[in-house]
Scaffold this active site. Structure first.
Site, PDB file in Angstrom:
ATOM      1  N   ASP A 131       0.775  -1.244   0.000  1.00  0.00           N
ATOM      2  CA  ASP A 131       0.000   0.000   0.000  1.00  0.00           C
ATOM      3  C   ASP A 131       0.806   1.293   0.000  1.00  0.00           C
ATOM      4  O   ASP A 131       0.282   2.331  -0.398  1.00  0.00           O
ATOM      5  CB  ASP A 131      -0.991  -0.008   1.167  1.00  0.00           C
ATOM      6  CG  ASP A 131      -2.119  -1.011   0.942  1.00  0.00           C
ATOM      7  OD1 ASP A 131      -2.468  -1.227  -0.227  1.00  0.00           O
ATOM      8  OD2 ASP A 131      -2.636  -1.573   1.918  1.00  0.00           O
TER       9      ASP A 131
ATOM     10  N   TYR B 175     -10.492  -0.621   1.404  1.00  0.00           N
ATOM     11  CA  TYR B 175     -10.451  -0.732   2.857  1.00  0.00           C
ATOM     12  C   TYR B 175      -9.891   0.499   3.530  1.00  0.00           C
ATOM     13  O   TYR B 175      -9.199   1.303   2.927  1.00  0.00           O
ATOM     14  CB  TYR B 175      -9.777  -2.010   3.341  1.00  0.00           C
ATOM     15  CG  TYR B 175      -8.464  -2.375   2.730  1.00  0.00           C
ATOM     16  CD1 TYR B 175      -8.417  -3.325   1.735  1.00  0.00           C
ATOM     17  CD2 TYR B 175      -7.282  -1.807   3.167  1.00  0.00           C
ATOM     18  CE1 TYR B 175      -7.212  -3.688   1.174  1.00  0.00           C
ATOM     19  CE2 TYR B 175      -6.073  -2.172   2.606  1.00  0.00           C
ATOM     20  CZ  TYR B 175      -6.043  -3.103   1.608  1.00  0.00           C
ATOM     21  OH  TYR B 175      -4.857  -3.457   1.065  1.00  0.00           O
TER      22      TYR B 175
ATOM     23  N   HIS C  66      -7.152 -13.674   3.066  1.00  0.00           N
ATOM     24  CA  HIS C  66      -5.997 -12.802   2.901  1.00  0.00           C
ATOM     25  C   HIS C  66      -5.310 -12.538   4.231  1.00  0.00           C
ATOM     26  O   HIS C  66      -5.853 -12.807   5.292  1.00  0.00           O
ATOM     27  CB  HIS C  66      -6.399 -11.487   2.240  1.00  0.00           C
ATOM     28  CG  HIS C  66      -7.381 -10.687   3.042  1.00  0.00           C
ATOM     29  ND1 HIS C  66      -8.719 -10.979   3.078  1.00  0.00           N
ATOM     30  CD2 HIS C  66      -7.213  -9.610   3.833  1.00  0.00           C
ATOM     31  CE1 HIS C  66      -9.335 -10.114   3.846  1.00  0.00           C
ATOM     32  NE2 HIS C  66      -8.449  -9.269   4.336  1.00  0.00           N
TER      33      HIS C  66
ATOM     34  N   HIS D 153      -2.988  -9.522   6.297  1.00  0.00           N
ATOM     35  CA  HIS D 153      -2.450  -8.158   6.344  1.00  0.00           C
ATOM     36  C   HIS D 153      -1.137  -8.157   7.113  1.00  0.00           C
ATOM     37  O   HIS D 153      -1.049  -8.739   8.193  1.00  0.00           O
ATOM     38  CB  HIS D 153      -3.421  -7.219   7.076  1.00  0.00           C
ATOM     39  CG  HIS D 153      -4.676  -6.938   6.316  1.00  0.00           C
ATOM     40  ND1 HIS D 153      -4.752  -5.942   5.371  1.00  0.00           N
ATOM     41  CD2 HIS D 153      -5.899  -7.509   6.346  1.00  0.00           C
ATOM     42  CE1 HIS D 153      -5.976  -5.913   4.862  1.00  0.00           C
ATOM     43  NE2 HIS D 153      -6.702  -6.862   5.427  1.00  0.00           N
TER      44      HIS D 153
ATOM     45  N   ASP E  47      12.689   2.486  16.459  1.00  0.00           N
ATOM     46  CA  ASP E  47      14.072   2.789  16.841  1.00  0.00           C
ATOM     47  C   ASP E  47      14.057   3.233  18.296  1.00  0.00           C
ATOM     48  O   ASP E  47      13.887   4.407  18.603  1.00  0.00           O
ATOM     49  CB  ASP E  47      14.613   3.893  15.916  1.00  0.00           C
ATOM     50  CG  ASP E  47      16.044   4.284  16.274  1.00  0.00           C
ATOM     51  OD1 ASP E  47      16.601   3.728  17.239  1.00  0.00           O
ATOM     52  OD2 ASP E  47      16.597   5.158  15.586  1.00  0.00           O
TER      53      ASP E  47
ATOM     54  N   ASP F 120      15.446   4.112  21.939  1.00  0.00           N
ATOM     55  CA  ASP F 120      16.666   4.672  22.522  1.00  0.00           C
ATOM     56  C   ASP F 120      16.568   4.627  24.032  1.00  0.00           C
ATOM     57  O   ASP F 120      16.795   5.626  24.710  1.00  0.00           O
ATOM     58  CB  ASP F 120      16.855   6.123  22.056  1.00  0.00           C
ATOM     59  CG  ASP F 120      17.639   6.200  20.757  1.00  0.00           C
ATOM     60  OD1 ASP F 120      18.027   5.132  20.226  1.00  0.00           O
ATOM     61  OD2 ASP F 120      17.869   7.309  20.278  1.00  0.00           O
TER      62      ASP F 120
END
Ligand SMILES: *[C@@H]1O[C@H](CO)[C@@H](O)[C@H](O)[C@H]1NC(C)=O
Ligand SMILES: *[C@@H]1O[C@H](CO)[C@@H](O)[C@H](O)[C@H]1NC(C)=O
Ligand SMILES: *[C@@H]1O[C@H](CO)[C@@H](O)[C@H](O)[C@H]1NC(C)=O
Length: 548
Positions: A395, A483, A532, A534, A541, A543
């Site tokens: 997407d 969707y 399906h 998803h 990240d 710290d």
């Protein structure tokens, strides 16, 4: 004299200014002031460090802010002013042209950003990331540039990727102009197959229709090998919720050539059979070599695909349900893209390609994450029809960050929320404003964060302790065609941050075939809801206790 100045300054200034006083006095006050100065650092150790950190976080937040309208326009003007690029309008009808596809913020490097965030240094200059499609040349290509400094750019450099691999021109996203050409070829196809489509659907057609129209959905990827650009397209009844009205006619169009006159039909699928051309199908349909398929009679009053509530409710709908109220106003603070709440502070952006992202997330002034950012959402499908079995939606390639349409007050977010407009520059010639596309609100989860009833085991209690669970929520949505994703970040009082995605809207559905039951469930008399998966990708990240 100096002592007096010092103490009055101490009283006058609020906490976060004390630090700067300390630094100043250290350099020019004489010894009589020193006695006091011994005490000050101790006071400052905790509160000054914290308030300075808060100021630096605030100071650094603009590094992560999305490009302003002025910046977007100046980047476009700068690139359009370079004769060798030969840029023309993205919305002009030709495909064989050079044009800008996307402009968005180019993030600074982390180590540079940290100088501003951790030491209060000047912020690095702002830059833009620009995707340009060069269609009007012998070897068309797609190139990414870093343009800066903003707001008045003077230079651009090519952005390269790992291993110096170029992006495939044929894998570029499909634009509004290319869709216009897809519609044109579909008009030809559906005119040839008019009688078949009309009979199959009981009166629907792609052209010359009023309330019995057909529309289409295209699926991706647009090929099975690198360098291909051919898409399966399925026709659907153009009614409310057309995504779940496939009519059982799919066509494979090769749209690789930049001259749409040269586009071809490679395959047609009808009644579980493949044909090499529309003409072949029509011929066999007429001669009886292909069994004629007929959909059940269309019922205009069927609520199946509509958003009209159905069933009976025993709850009165003419009086309000529960509402959130803030009797004394907001308890959080929003300054452009910098937000503070309880012990939290962070900066945010809504990246046009990917969506909602937060940076420099601090709790009690200590950074716990440099970045938590939505990067990609992918959905893989199973199916029996050619369009269904090939569907793999990636997407970000459909610019899910730009499909952050206006939020409905009281439905998408509470009435008390703060609503923020977003601006995107994607497949356009000027920045596009999306009103109220992001919301921020504090809510009560209506369950305590913690509680204890300390029983005395005699029918009474020694004490009760409990904590209301209030959280700050930041939300956007992406309507990626059928969707709708609802993207939330939630910040709890106890230092927990939660990312959450809710999926709603319509399923991706294809025409029902008996064999399709291996790949999904029948959701309507002629429709299969395809199995399906998803996959949602965030970059996290952390710290915690230092940088990693
Ligand atoms: C892509 O096209 C541009 C414009 O003609 C050119 O400057 C650039 O070198 C090309 N890139 C590649 C990798 O060929
Ligand atoms: C639609 O109408 C136009 C103009 O009247 C006509 O030329 C065309 O053939 C019609 N198409 C179909 C599929 O009937
Ligand atoms: C595309 O069409 C043009 C003219 O219609 C023609 O000159 C050209 O050769 C075609 N290209 C291909 C690849 O078929």
């Amino acid at each position: 004299m100096q002592d007096q100045y010092l103490s009055s300054a101490f009283l006058k200034e609020n906490q976060h200014d004390i630090c700067s006083i300390k630094i100043n006095i250290g350099s020019f006050f004489h010894n009589t002031a020193m006695k006091l100065l011994y005490i000050l650092p101790l006071l400052c150790l905790v509160s000054c460090h914290a308030s300075r950190a808060r100021d630096w976080a605030h100071h650094g937040a603009p590094m992560f802010a999305d490009l302003s309208v002025r910046e977007l326009k100046s980047v476009r003007a700068y690139l359009h002013g370079i004769p060798e690029m030969g840029l023309t309008n993205a919305r002009s009808p030709l495909l064989k042209k050079n044009s800008i596809l996307l402009i968005e913020l180019h993030l600074p490097r982390k180590h540079e950003a940290l100088k501003a965030l951790d030491h209060g240094h000047a912020r690095p200059t702002r830059q833009a990331r620009v995707i340009v499609q060069f269609g009007n040349q012998d070897k068309p290509n797609i190139t990414e540039y870093i343009v800066g400094p903003l707001p008045s750019p003077t230079s651009h450099t090519v952005k390269t990727f790992k291993g110096n691999r170029p992006s495939q021109f044929d894998s570029r996203p499909i634009t509004g102009v290319e869709y216009d050409h897809v519609i044109n070829i579909l008009k030809q196809i559906t005119t040839t197959a008019h009688k078949l489509l009309f009979e199959t659907t009981g009166g629907f057609s792609f052209t010359n229709c009023s309330d019995r129209c057909l529309t289409f959905s295209d699926i991706a990827p647009r090929g099975l090998d690198p360098g291909e650009r051919r898409s399966w397209i399925m026709l659907q009844k153009f009614v409310e919720g057309y995504f779940i009205h496939p009519i059982g006619f799919e066509v494979l169009i090769n749209h690789q050539d930049l001259d749409p006159e040269n586009w071809t039909v490679e395959k047609v699928w009808y009644n579980s059979m493949y044909f090499d051309s529309v003409e072949e199908l029509v011929e066999k349909y007429e001669s009886g070599e292909v069994e004629k398929m007929k959909l059940p009679e269309h019922d205009d009053n069927d609520l199946y695909s509509t958003y009209i509530p159905r069933g009976r409710s025993n709850t009165p709908t003419d009086i309000h349900g529960p509402k959130l109220v803030e009797p004394q106003g907001h308890r959080y603070h929003v300054d452009r893209n910098f937000i503070e709440y309880a012990g939290w502070s962070f900066a945010y952006r809504v990246r046009s390609s990917a969506g909602l992202q937060i940076f420099d997330l601090r709790y009690n002034d200590e950074r716990i994450a440099y970045e938590i950012s939505l990067q990609e959402a992918i959905a893989f499908y199973a199916g029996d029809t050619p369009a269904a079995m090939q569907t793999k939606y990636i997407d970000a390639g459909w610019a899910m960050g730009t499909s952050t349409y206006e939020l409905a007050v009281g439905i998408d977010c509470p009435e008390i929320a703060t609503y923020v407009d977003l601006y995107h520059y994607y497949d356009t010639d000027k920045p596009v404003r999306q009103r109220n596309a992001l919301c921020i609100f504090e809510m009560n989860t209506a369950i305590p964060l913690r509680r204890h009833f300390n029983s005395d085991f005699q029918g009474g209690y020694n004490f009760f302790g409990g904590l209301e669970n209030n959280v700050l929520v930041m939300r956007t949505t992406s309507t990626v065609y059928n969707y709708d994703y609802i993207w939330d970040f939630l910040f709890y009082q106890n230092g927990v941050v939660e990312v959450k995605v809710s999926a709603t809207g319509y399923i991706h559905a294809t025409f029902f075939t008996p064999n399709g039951l291996h790949y999904g469930s029948k959701v309507y008399n002629y429709v299969l809801g395809n199995l399906h998966t998803h996959l949602i990708h965030y970059k996290v990240d952390l710290d915690i206790a230092g940088e990693y």
